[in-house]
Design an enzyme around this catalytic site. Structure first.
Site, PDB file in Angstrom:
ATOM      1  N   HIS A 495      42.165  36.321  46.519  1.00 39.21           N
ATOM      2  CA  HIS A 495      43.221  36.582  45.554  1.00 39.21           C
ATOM      3  C   HIS A 495      44.281  35.481  45.632  1.00 39.21           C
ATOM      4  O   HIS A 495      44.287  34.667  46.550  1.00 39.21           O
ATOM      5  CB  HIS A 495      43.881  37.939  45.835  1.00 39.21           C
ATOM      6  N   THR A 568      43.457  32.172  50.085  1.00 37.54           N
ATOM      7  CA  THR A 568      43.033  32.165  51.482  1.00 37.54           C
ATOM      8  C   THR A 568      41.514  32.316  51.539  1.00 37.54           C
ATOM      9  O   THR A 568      40.946  33.265  50.988  1.00 37.54           O
ATOM     10  CB  THR A 568      43.701  33.309  52.256  1.00 37.54           C
ATOM     11  N   TRP A 602      49.514  44.257  56.756  1.00 32.75           N
ATOM     12  CA  TRP A 602      48.370  43.870  55.929  1.00 32.75           C
ATOM     13  C   TRP A 602      47.298  43.119  56.722  1.00 32.75           C
ATOM     14  O   TRP A 602      46.112  43.174  56.406  1.00 32.75           O
ATOM     15  CB  TRP A 602      48.841  43.022  54.761  1.00 32.75           C
TER      16      TRP A 602
END
Length: 609
Positions: A495, A568, A602
């Protein structure tokens, strides 16, 4: 003027460096040989002559006409090399005081006035650059009813065996530094002065200062050795030979091991000259040259601005204004007849709406273009309002005006072709039935998180995490495997983060993006970097940056000094050396914006496959 022969060694009165010499001004006389010698032998005179001439022609002109007309006119400019000829003429005019471009239409008698109305398509045959040495100005026109009053009534160009008389209407005349006397003066004989005439003293002072500093470098360190009875012994030739041999060996031994062998009675001393402050002195002379030439130091020397918070922007803006004045007040009037001939030669007629403007020298950065684009779009949306039909200005009118502005600014390349292919806004406005069907389809297929976003309560600010998932994640994973990554994030986890606001923000104030899907074209700037333990792919996407800025304006926070779109790829500590990884160059397709609250833990959910 008669001077006596008395000179003073102390005050230097009566010499070429007399202290009173600078208070007297004499008529400067600069021959063509001196001008050429200065231009060829020193870089400062060459730059002073070349830089304004080059900048005057560098961005050239923007023709305003129909597309086909612009193509024909620009093709004619290219065929005749108008830009190159004008640049050559301006350069020679600045160097020698004047130059001209002969408008060659193939007429048998160039001494007759040029009638631009008779120029047909292809009628402009050639352009010839003539310097002041090639053309002699004739008698000055004294008829006040003539458009050439106060100017030479004719010019004479001397060739190998013949002399051709040319009417001034057939020449594009450029002057160097304008002369205070009228054109009848014996000082200029129909031309101006070289731009080096008033600046040469400043140039020579700067050059001589630089030369003296350079010579001082060689005397910065001097070894002094005192010998007993040195002067008394110089009459002996064997003594002089021994002295030379002695200190030749001494210098050799010093160069080899840094040790100097001396007799007990000899004295050795080293004197060094301080070079501190010489750079400031030289730069002071360079600034005087810059002022004399009316060229900023940053442009003349090609150096970055110095000093705290110094950008040189104001200096360059003033310089660009000066160049624009030269273009508007000197080049445009001088080239008027040439332009009329060229338009007719390129188009076969003279449409009255055809005109041009000089392209600005100041070019906006990508960030400035993006900000202007966003400002224009926001203004258009504000004027249109909610689309209830009660607007003062119609949606179609705003669309047309905004499209024209975007085309002129050049922020969306290919916009005109896209409109020609897909139509304008009013041509593709959906019907009420189409809008209702689209809304129903969206409600049926809309992700839960998006529906939650739309149902969010704007009265309850909360933390905000905005992202877009990579739709073609499989392409990026395949590329990563080819580059040696053993593991990557799963396809569903690839993302782009747009906002990560720990500060509570009103989600309704943030609003939504213009597009539910975003495609980043292949190519462009791509880099692989390491953010902590993460290996990320950096890329450029102006819409993501605009969106990030808009969310921050709505009150969101951001933990980093700037925003850089990235994906990433992996957290694997055994990932390959990024110096050996070729960045992904394919298209990147991003899905709709996803709103969620910030999760501080996260990282706990990160896993790789």
């Amino acid at each position: 003027m008669i001077n006596d022969s008395l000179t003073s060694l102390v005050s230097r009165m009566g010499t070429e460096r007399d202290k009173a010499a600078t208070v007297f001004y004499t008529n400067p006389v600069l021959s063509d040989d001196q001008v050429v010698a200065a231009y060829r032998g020193s870089w400062l005179p060459r730059k002073i002559v070349d830089i304004p001439a080059l900048d005057s022609c560098r961005k050239w002109r923007n023709w305003q006409a129909e597309d086909k007309q612009i193509e024909d006119i620009e093709a004619e400019e290219k065929r005749l090399n108008v830009k190159g000829k004008i640049l050559e003429a301006i350069t020679k005019a600045r160097l020698f005081g004047g130059a001209a471009v002969f408008i060659g239409t193939g007429d048998a008698n160039p001494s007759e006035p040029l009638d631009v109305e008779r120029v047909s398509k292809g009628g402009l045959k050639y352009l010839t650059v003539l310097s002041r040495q090639d053309v002699t100005a004739g008698e000055i026109d004294q008829d006040v009813n003539s458009e050439f009053y106060g100017q030479p009534s004719y010019y004479e160009a001397t060739g190998a065996a013949t002399m051709v008389r040319i009417h001034p209407s057939r020449l594009v005349i450029f002057l160097g530094a304008r002369h205070p006397h009228n054109l009848m003066s014996v000082y200029n004989q129909g031309w101006g002065d070289s731009v080096l005439t008033a600046t040469l003293d400043a140039i020579k002072n700067a050059d001589s200062t630089a030369g003296n500093i350079a010579s001082l470098i060689f005397e910065a360190k001097i070894d002094i050795i005192r010998l007993p009875n040195f002067m008394a012994s110089l009459g002996d030739e064997r003594y002089k030979a021994k002295i030379l041999e002695r200190y030749t060996l001494a210098n050799m031994s010093k160069g080899i091991n840094g040790t100097l062998l001396l007799d007990k009675e000899e004295e050795y001393e080293t004197k060094t000259a301080s070079l501190a402050g010489l750079t400031d002195i030289l730069m002071a002379f360079m600034q005087i040259v810059s002022g004399a030439a009316d060229i900023p130091v940053t442009r003349l020397l090609g150096q970055s601005p110095a000093g705290m918070n110094s950008t040189g922007t104001s200096d360059m803006k003033n310089y660009h204004d000066r160049i624009q004045s030269i273009q508007e007040l000197e080049l445009t009037p001088a080239m008027s007849k040439l332009d009329e001939c060229m338009i007719r030669s390129g188009l076969g007629s003279r449409p009255p709406e055809v005109h041009y403007s000089w392209s600005p020298l100041e070019q906006m950065s990508e960030k400035e273009r993006a900000e202007i684009f966003k400002t224009n779009a926001d203004a258009a949306r504000t004027i249109v309002g909610s689309g209830t039909g009660q607007e003062i200005i119609t949606r179609e009118a705003i669309s047309k005006a905004l499209t024209n502005r975007l085309v002129e600014d050049g922020v969306l390349p290919g916009l005109e072709d896209a409109i020609a292919e897909f139509g304008e806004l009013q041509e593709q406005e959906p019907s009420e039935e189409e809008l209702a069907a689209a809304a129903a389809a969206q409600a049926a297929t809309e992700p839960n998180v998006t529906r939650m976003q739309r149902a969010a309560n704007d009265a309850a600010p909360r933390t905000l995490y905005v992202s877009r998932k990579v739709v073609n994640a499989a392409d990026l994973i395949a590329w990563a495997k080819e580059q040696g990554f053993k593991t990557t994030l799963p396809a569903d986890d690839l993302h782009v983060t747009i906002a990560f606001s720990r500060a509570p923000v009103d989600w309704m104030a943030v609003g939504e993006s213009w597009s539910s899907e975003l495609k980043v074209a292949a190519g462009g700037p791509r880099l692989m970097e390491k953010f902590g333990e993460a290996r990320v792919l950096l890329f450029k996407a102006s819409e993501l940056q605009w969106r990030h800025a808009a969310i921050k304006e709505a009150g969101a926070s951001w933990d980093h000094p700037e925003y850089q779109p990235h994906i990433t790829i992996s957290y694997d500590p055994d990932a390959p050396d990024l110096a050996d990884v070729k960045p992904y160059q394919g298209e990147i397709i991003l899905g709709p914006e996803l709103f969620a609250e910030v999760k501080e833990d996260w990282k706990a959910g990160v896993s790789e496959t």
